[in-house]
Every structure is written in C-alpha cells, then in structure tokens.
Design a protein around this motif. Structure first.
Motif, PDB file in Angstrom:
ATOM      1  N   LYS A   1     -24.472  47.042  37.567  1.00  0.00           N
ATOM      2  CA  LYS A   1     -25.799  46.429  37.463  1.00  0.00           C
ATOM      3  C   LYS A   1     -26.216  45.980  38.875  1.00  0.00           C
ATOM      4  O   LYS A   1     -27.361  45.669  39.153  1.00  0.00           O
ATOM      5  N   GLN A   2     -25.613  46.089  39.994  1.00  0.00           N
ATOM      6  CA  GLN A   2     -26.275  45.759  41.326  1.00  0.00           C
ATOM      7  C   GLN A   2     -25.317  46.577  42.327  1.00  0.00           C
ATOM      8  O   GLN A   2     -24.044  46.076  42.672  1.00  0.00           O
ATOM      9  N   HIS A   3     -25.580  47.699  42.596  1.00  0.00           N
ATOM     10  CA  HIS A   3     -24.812  48.646  43.513  1.00  0.00           C
ATOM     11  C   HIS A   3     -24.771  48.178  44.947  1.00  0.00           C
ATOM     12  O   HIS A   3     -25.761  47.812  45.557  1.00  0.00           O
ATOM     13  N   ASP A   4     -23.594  48.331  45.608  1.00  0.00           N
ATOM     14  CA  ASP A   4     -23.394  48.313  46.930  1.00  0.00           C
ATOM     15  C   ASP A   4     -22.456  49.343  47.509  1.00  0.00           C
ATOM     16  O   ASP A   4     -21.041  49.020  47.064  1.00  0.00           O
ATOM     17  N   PRO A   5     -22.784  50.322  48.180  1.00  0.00           N
ATOM     18  CA  PRO A   5     -21.928  51.472  48.395  1.00  0.00           C
ATOM     19  C   PRO A   5     -20.779  51.186  49.262  1.00  0.00           C
ATOM     20  O   PRO A   5     -19.891  51.573  49.321  1.00  0.00           O
ATOM     21  N   TYR A   6     -20.871  50.123  50.188  1.00  0.00           N
ATOM     22  CA  TYR A   6     -19.600  49.542  50.872  1.00  0.00           C
ATOM     23  C   TYR A   6     -18.654  49.402  50.172  1.00  0.00           C
ATOM     24  O   TYR A   6     -17.482  49.657  50.137  1.00  0.00           O
TER      25      TYR A   6
ATOM     26  N   ALA B   1     -11.261  59.953  46.091  1.00  0.00           N
ATOM     27  CA  ALA B   1     -11.542  60.327  47.557  1.00  0.00           C
ATOM     28  C   ALA B   1     -13.174  60.795  47.553  1.00  0.00           C
ATOM     29  O   ALA B   1     -13.548  60.319  48.410  1.00  0.00           O
ATOM     30  N   SER B   2     -13.445  61.618  46.963  1.00  0.00           N
ATOM     31  CA  SER B   2     -14.572  62.119  46.806  1.00  0.00           C
ATOM     32  C   SER B   2     -15.596  61.187  46.687  1.00  0.00           C
ATOM     33  O   SER B   2     -16.685  61.112  47.323  1.00  0.00           O
ATOM     34  N   LEU B   3     -15.316  60.455  45.679  1.00  0.00           N
ATOM     35  CA  LEU B   3     -16.379  59.149  45.327  1.00  0.00           C
ATOM     36  C   LEU B   3     -16.445  58.104  46.324  1.00  0.00           C
ATOM     37  O   LEU B   3     -17.489  57.682  46.778  1.00  0.00           O
ATOM     38  N   ALA B   4     -15.251  58.023  46.961  1.00  0.00           N
ATOM     39  CA  ALA B   4     -15.175  57.033  48.194  1.00  0.00           C
ATOM     40  C   ALA B   4     -16.005  57.558  49.101  1.00  0.00           C
ATOM     41  O   ALA B   4     -16.860  56.716  49.878  1.00  0.00           O
ATOM     42  N   THR B   5     -15.978  58.819  49.612  1.00  0.00           N
ATOM     43  CA  THR B   5     -16.578  59.337  50.734  1.00  0.00           C
ATOM     44  C   THR B   5     -18.095  59.305  50.487  1.00  0.00           C
ATOM     45  O   THR B   5     -18.762  59.111  51.467  1.00  0.00           O
ATOM     46  N   GLU B   6     -18.579  59.702  49.380  1.00  0.00           N
ATOM     47  CA  GLU B   6     -19.883  59.747  49.061  1.00  0.00           C
ATOM     48  C   GLU B   6     -20.623  58.358  48.939  1.00  0.00           C
ATOM     49  O   GLU B   6     -21.675  58.240  49.579  1.00  0.00           O
ATOM     50  N   ASN B   7     -19.943  57.310  48.849  1.00  0.00           N
ATOM     51  CA  ASN B   7     -20.337  55.930  49.025  1.00  0.00           C
ATOM     52  C   ASN B   7     -20.334  55.433  50.509  1.00  0.00           C
ATOM     53  O   ASN B   7     -21.275  54.950  51.037  1.00  0.00           O
TER      54      ASN B   7
END
Length: 622
Positions: A153-158, A184-190
């Motif tokens: 609903k409210q994205h925050d990459p951190y 790990a890939s998703l964490a790196t992407e964000n």
C-alpha cells in the motif's frame, strides 16, 4: 609486511575520520537552530542507526530516545515508530533482552497511532526481530509477510530491503539455497534504491552466501565467480562512497573475501590476497568499540596461513593476539573465545608443550561453562519474554473472549429490547388500526352522506340545465322570429323600391334604371362579398370577434364590424345598411361594450390590431 600494515593503519585512520565526520556532521545539522522538528526527527533516527551499526549501543539508545520524545511531541508517529525500531534493535544487539517485549508492544501501539502502512511495516519488522531472538523462525516469516503486505500500500525500499534480508537469513539457516537466493536478490534490489550503503553492503554479502549455496549444490565455476563478484561489489562501496559505509560492515566484507581466498582459491593465488584482506579488516577496526570478534577472526585467518607455511611462531603469535583481543571485550563472546583457546590448546599439544596445552584446555572448559551459563541466562531471558508474550496473548485472548461474551450479552439484550419494542409496536398498531378503522367507517358514512347530497345537487343542476336549454331554445326561436322579421322588412324595402321605381316610370320621370339596379345589387352583395373577402384572407377574424365578445355579437354587429374593418366611414356604412348615421354610431358603441373596450378606445384600431395578431400568430407557427 610492516609497510603494508602501516598503509592499512593510515587507511583506517582516514576511514575512521570519515565515519566520525559523518556523525559529527549529522549532529551539527541536528543542533542547527533553524532546522524544523520534522527534519530533526529524521536526522536523529539516521544518527541513532549509525551508532547502532557501529556497535555504539549506548549512543544509539540515547539518540533514539531523543527522536521518540521529539517525534511524539510533534505527533509524527511514523518517525516515532522508526525510532522505537532502532531502540528495539539496539537493545537486541546489546543483548539487553529484559525490556524488549514491552518495547516491541509500544512499537506496535505507536505504529497504530501513525495509521500509515509504512509505519505498520516497521512495527511488523520489529516483531520479526523479537521472535528471531526467541528462535521462532515460523513467526519471523509471518511478521515479515505482514510487513510486505503493508508495503504493497505504501512502498519504502529501506524497510523492504531489511524485511527481505530477514527472510534470506531464515532460509539461509534452514539451508534452503533457492529461497535464500530469491530473498537476497529482492533485498539487494530494494537496497539499491536507498542511500544506506551499509545495508547495501550487507545485501551484497548475502548474495555471495546465496551463490555459495549454489556452488555447494552444483560445483559450477559460474557460481564460484559470483561469490567473489558480489564480495568485490561490497568492498568497492567503501572507496566509492567514503565515509558513508560503516567500518564494521567493510571489515566483515574483508573477512569474507579473505575466507573466500582461503577456502576456494589455489594456495599460490590465495595467500597474498587472503593476508591482505585479513590485515585490512584488523586495520579498519583498530580502536573501534565491540569489534573484538572480527579482529579475532582476522587473526585466526592469518594463523591458518602461517600454519600452512609451517611458521609455528607466527601461528602462536596470531592466536595469542586473538586471545588477548578477546579478553579486552567487556562481555566476551564465549563462542569465539572457545574457538581461540581450542586453537591454542591444539597448537601447544602439537608442539608437545603439554603445560600450555593443559592451561588452554582448562580455559576451553572454563569458557564452555561460562558460555553454557550465558546461554542459560539468555535462555531464561527468552523464556521470560515468551512467558510475557504468552501472558499478554492470554490476556488479549481473555479480553477478546470477554468482549465476545459481552457482545453476545449485548446481542441478547438487544434482541429482547427489539422483541419488546416489536410487541409494543404491534399493540400500538393494533389499537391504532382499530381507531383508524372507526374513523374510516365514520368518514365513509360521511362520504356516503355527501354523495347523496351531491347526487341530489346534481339532479337539481341537471334540471336547471334542462330549464336553461329550454330557455335558450325559446330565445333562439325569438331570434329566428326577429331574423324572419328583418328579412321581411328587407323584402318590403325591396318591394317599396320597386313600387317607387314603377311610380317614377308611370309619371314619366327620368329614371336611371341601371344606376338603381347597380346600387341595389351592391347593397345586397356588399356584406356577403366583404365577409367572403375577410374569411379568405383571415379565416379566424369572425371567430376571434365572437370569442372576445363571448358570442354576444349579432349578424348585423358582425356586418358592421366588417364595414369598419374595411375602413368605411359612418356615412358610407349608413347608406349601405339603409340606416341613419346616428344608428351606426350607436351600434358601434354597443359593439365596443360587447368587446369590453373602453369608450376612449378606437374600434377601427382594435380590429386592425386583431388582424395583426392573427398574422403574427401564423408567422410564429410557420
């Protein structure tokens, strides 16, 4: 070797200066008098997190509390939630577990006050950290998924990167290589969408670990190269963003690179690189607080290289240095201490120095006992937290059950009240129906009486209408008689004119027969021709006159109106109608009265205006 070490120390001093300068610059901005409360809260959270990752837990806790006080005062509950998360994470990292359960509850309450999806994501992440301490990985996964749902609903990459990193950690502990690589890939992407390069460094290290799982599963060179690729990317952050990457994170990366060269590279290629990165890790963390474990790990790697080269004196030196470093730690990490003393015991046993071997073996036993006590104390704290959690859950469950019971009672009371209301309503409606029936019955009788009276009145009106029609017929008969009389008079006039003409002829008087006949013909045909002419041009002329006069105009009136409309004067009209001018004027006066005109209004102007209205209406219709 000494020259290399001095270079490493210089680099470390520069790095430490950059780190100090970053914290000082943040503090100077925070202390600026013109900074707003909102901006100050954000910077305080950033500074608190900086202290936490540098393992300066006291400063981190103090700064987080300042942010909580400021954010709560200005009702910025989202930043207050972030500050509570830093405070909770700092307590966990410092192993101060006694108050983390109430702190995690306060974190959730503050996030609910914020009423923002991103605040809830931070709160759910805090709950995941709590249950990670309690060693409940399934619950960690549940709260991580709840955090990701809020972030939809409210994205925050951190915070997204941190949540995905926790999911990676859980799957890594389960040796689930595919899932570990995925998260790990998703964490790196964000993390790439943030400016937190320490977080990005951790994600790169996670990617290297994920590829290590792939290598162990398939032994492909591509996976082995990817391990080093991501470790190098993590290392490059330190030089690319000076002062923005935490020294501790950089040292961990150096340890991982040294370990890579020690485990996977050929001895000839790995030695120089392994030693370089092990020494770099030591140099970077020199005089850094709570860094003894990493320094001891680097010394352990150096001792392993020395052992491979058969340099026993260097092996002893590195192991003893590692032991001395660990002794400086205020609360020793006994697991590392046990590994160091085991290494020394094994080394001295191999050197047949049984005295020192016994000494360090006894230390192994002592530290094992202390580690057991420490773990038991931590387990007791965890059990206390679990007890508090279960107690809170039971209380919450009890409150929910009591609320449910109260709701059921309220529902029952409501049903009774509704049933009573319906009964009263039914009784009232029954009484009201009987009363209304009586009133309607009385009204119906009244209406029947009125109908009878109306019927009687209608019969009387019908009799009056028949009488009026009879009177009208009598009037019409009288009118016909008058018209017959008028026609007879007109005929007598004709006969008289003929007798006069005959007398003139018999007396020998000169008579213009043609003129007389012509005048008589004009007199006879004049009205009919005029009437025909008007009807051809304006069909509604006589109809409108009759409607205006309410059918009061006679045939002679219409004839006179026709002459007036043709703009004949009184003398001409009198000649045509064989009457005196005075009669014509009297007739015009009566016609004006019948038409409702004032005595000052001109009959000719009225007739002409009537003609214009007829034309105007026809133009509008067309």
């Amino acid at each position: 070797m000494k020259s290399l070490l001095s270079i490493f120390i210089c680099l470390t001093c520069l790095g430490s200066f950059a780190q100090t300068r970053l914290s000082d610059s943040l503090q100077s901005v925070i202390d600026h008098p013109q900074i707003s409360g909102q901006e100050k809260a954000v910077l305080l959270n950033r500074l608190a997190e900086f202290y936490r990752v540098n393992k300066e837990y006291a400063k981190a806790i103090n700064t987080a509390r300042k942010s909580i006080s400021l954010s709560s005062g200005i009702k910025n509950y989202t930043e207050a939630t972030k500050a509570y998360l830093v405070l909770l994470n700092s307590r966990i990292s410092a192993q101060e577990l006694s108050n983390i359960k109430p702190l995690s509850d306060t974190l959730v309450l503050t996030a609910n006050k914020a009423n923002a999806p991103v605040a809830l994501a931070y709160a759910y992440y805090g709950q995941a950290l709590l249950f990670k301490v309690l060693e409940h990985p399934e619950t960690v996964l549940k709260y991580c998924q709840m955090a990701l749902t809020s972030l939809e609903k409210q994205h925050d990459p951190y915070i997204a990167a941190k949540v995905y990193y926790q999911l990676y950690a859980v799957n890594s502990n389960w040796n689930n290589g595919d899932q570990a690589y995925h998260y790990a890939s998703l964490a790196t992407e964000n993390a790439l969408n943030t400016t937190d390069y320490t977080l990005l460094s951790n994600c790169y290290n996670a990617m290297s670990t994920a590829y290590e799982y792939k290598y162990e599963a398939h032994h492909q060179q591509e996976a082995l190269d990817s391990i080093l690729y991501f470790l190098n990317k993590s290392e490059q952050l330190y030089t690319r963003y000076p002062g923005q990457l935490n020294n501790y994170a950089y040292a961990i990366t150096c340890i991982n690179i040294a370990s890579y060269y020690q485990r996977f590279a050929s001895p000839t290629d790995s030695k120089a690189q392994g030693i370089y990165y092990a020494n770099t890790a030591r140099a970077v963390l020199r005089d850094a607080p709570n860094s003894q474990e990493v320094i001891a790990s680097s010394l352990g790697i150096l001792s392993e290289y020395a052992r491979r080269d058969g340099k026993d004196r260097e092996v002893e030196h590195y192991l003893l240095e590692a032991y001395e470093v660990m002794l400086t730690q205020q609360s020793p990490y006994y697991y590392t201490m046990i590994n160091v003393t085991k290494g020394l015991a094994a080394f001295y046993e191999g050197q047949r120095d049984y005295k020192n071997a016994l000494k360090f073996q006894q230390l192994v036993n002592e530290y094992s006992s202390k580690n057991f006590d420490q773990q038991k104390a931590l387990k007791a704290q965890k059990l206390e937290i679990e007890y508090q959690t279960e107690k809170a859950n039971n209380e919450l469950r009890f409150l929910k059950e009591r609320e449910k019971s109260q709701q059921q009672k309220n529902f029952l009371y409501t049903c009774i009240a509704i049933a009573s209301s319906l009964l009263l309503f039914f009784l009232f409606r029954s009484y009201h129906f009987r009363l209304r029936y009586s009133l309607q019955r009385e009204k119906q009788l009244e209406l029947e009486k009125q109908d009878s009276e109306l019927q009687l009145k209608l019969e009387k009106e019908e009799q009056a209408r028949l009488k009026a029609e009879q009177q009208l017929l009598e009037v019409q008969q009288q009118q016909l008689k008058k018209e017959v009389m008028a026609n007879a008079l007109q005929l007598e006039h004709k006969n008289q004119m003929l007798y006069n003409l005959k007398d003139k002829l018999a007396g020998g008087d000169e008579v213009n027969i043609k003129k007389i006949l012509k005048e008589e013909m004009i007199l006879d045909n004049d009205f009919e021709q005029a009437k025909l002419q008007i009807q051809q041009v304006h069909v509604d002329f006589f109809q409108l006159l009759n409607e205006r006069a309410q059918r009061k105009l006679t045939l002679l009136d219409l004839k006179l109106c026709a002459y007036v409309y043709l703009q004949m004067d009184t003398r001409q009209i009198a000649q045509l109608m064989h009457v005196e001018a005075k009669s014509v004027r009297m007739s015009r006066y009566r016609i004006k009265q019948k038409l409702g005109l004032d005595k000052d209004e001109d009959l000719n102007a009225f007739l002409q205006s009537l003609n214009e209205n007829i034309r105007g209406n026809r133009t509008t219709e067309s």
